[in-house]
Design an enzyme around this catalytic site. Sequence first.
Site, mmCIF file in Angstrom:
data_model
loop_
_atom_site.group_PDB
_atom_site.id
_atom_site.type_symbol
_atom_site.label_atom_id
_atom_site.label_comp_id
_atom_site.label_asym_id
_atom_site.label_seq_id
_atom_site.Cartn_x
_atom_site.Cartn_y
_atom_site.Cartn_z
ATOM 1 C CG ASP A 157 -28.586 93.276 139.372
ATOM 2 O OD1 ASP A 157 -27.971 92.712 140.303
ATOM 3 O OD2 ASP A 157 -29.826 93.437 139.367
ATOM 4 C CB ILE A 158 -30.704 89.048 136.545
ATOM 5 C CG1 ILE A 158 -29.645 88.390 135.639
ATOM 6 C CG2 ILE A 158 -32.096 88.550 136.166
ATOM 7 C CD1 ILE A 158 -29.613 86.884 135.721
ATOM 8 C CG ASN A 165 -33.651 82.800 143.706
ATOM 9 O OD1 ASN A 165 -33.582 81.888 142.874
ATOM 10 N ND2 ASN A 165 -32.605 83.543 144.029
ATOM 11 C CG ASP A 174 -29.529 77.481 141.086
ATOM 12 O OD1 ASP A 174 -29.281 78.629 141.522
ATOM 13 O OD2 ASP A 174 -29.489 76.454 141.796
ATOM 14 C CD GLU A 200 -29.011 89.565 142.219
ATOM 15 O OE1 GLU A 200 -29.584 90.521 142.737
ATOM 16 O OE2 GLU A 200 -28.502 88.636 142.882
#
Length: 284
Positions: A157-158, A165, A174, A200
């Site tokens: 997971d980022i 965002n 993106d 993500e």
Amino acid sequence: MQFYLATSFIFPRSLRLRLFALCFVATHLPLIGYISWGMATGRIALAEFLLLLTATLIGTIMALMGIGALLSPIHALADTLRSDSPEAPVLPEVGDVIRTLYAGVHRAATSTRAQMEELQVAAHEDPLTGIANRRGLLAQIDELPTEKRQGCIAIIDIDHFKQVNDRLGHDEGDRVLRDFATRLSAQIRRIDMVARWGGEEFAVFFQNCIEDEASWSLARLAEQIREHPLGDVDGRPITFSAGICRWKGEEMDEVLRLADQALYEAKANGRNQLRRARPERTAA
């Protein structure tokens, strides 16, 4: 169309035999007429009868062979479509109804096959990153032989991606996803499988390896990202967290749940770290 339907009771499952039957009857009409005339007048000549019979039989055989040859392109095309083969015989540009029908059916079949292939790719590939999606990864794993269905599953997971965002915009978000997918794909081995798991989150199947090897691979990726960050939010470099679980061939849902639980623990303990599923949970 009406004649086709009216004669459908004759060999209803074979157009070739139906044409043969109609051809046989039609070519024998002169002989039938001669016999009827001869019986009515009593003037049947044996030599004339045999000559007409021979000519009728020869004409019937030639007609049947010709019809069979003319129908062969349609049967060849039907066999090609049934076998799902992309190759079909090529007909010369003669412009008759068989050529027109053949070309139309072949174009429709080719278009349909291409659309099905595109849908298959779309169903298994993430359009943003170009790697597999969740369904695609699970399908790839399902296709593996039993002896290769083991190794490690990692859910990644980022960290703080929502802030990427919110602060930098969705276009930058993106870009971060694409960049991360590229780096992750470059870091793993050729036999390993990577996918965008959703949002993500990413997933990796490290085939036939132990947790140490999977951890080292992701640690190298983390080091690379520290040296060359994906980007930063408010001066803080973008990092990732991961949960790793050993897979020994048991139910995939349980392994994914344990890897996800390990990821949750990594995030709950400050993010930017790797966690392994607890040994007691993965014991066989």
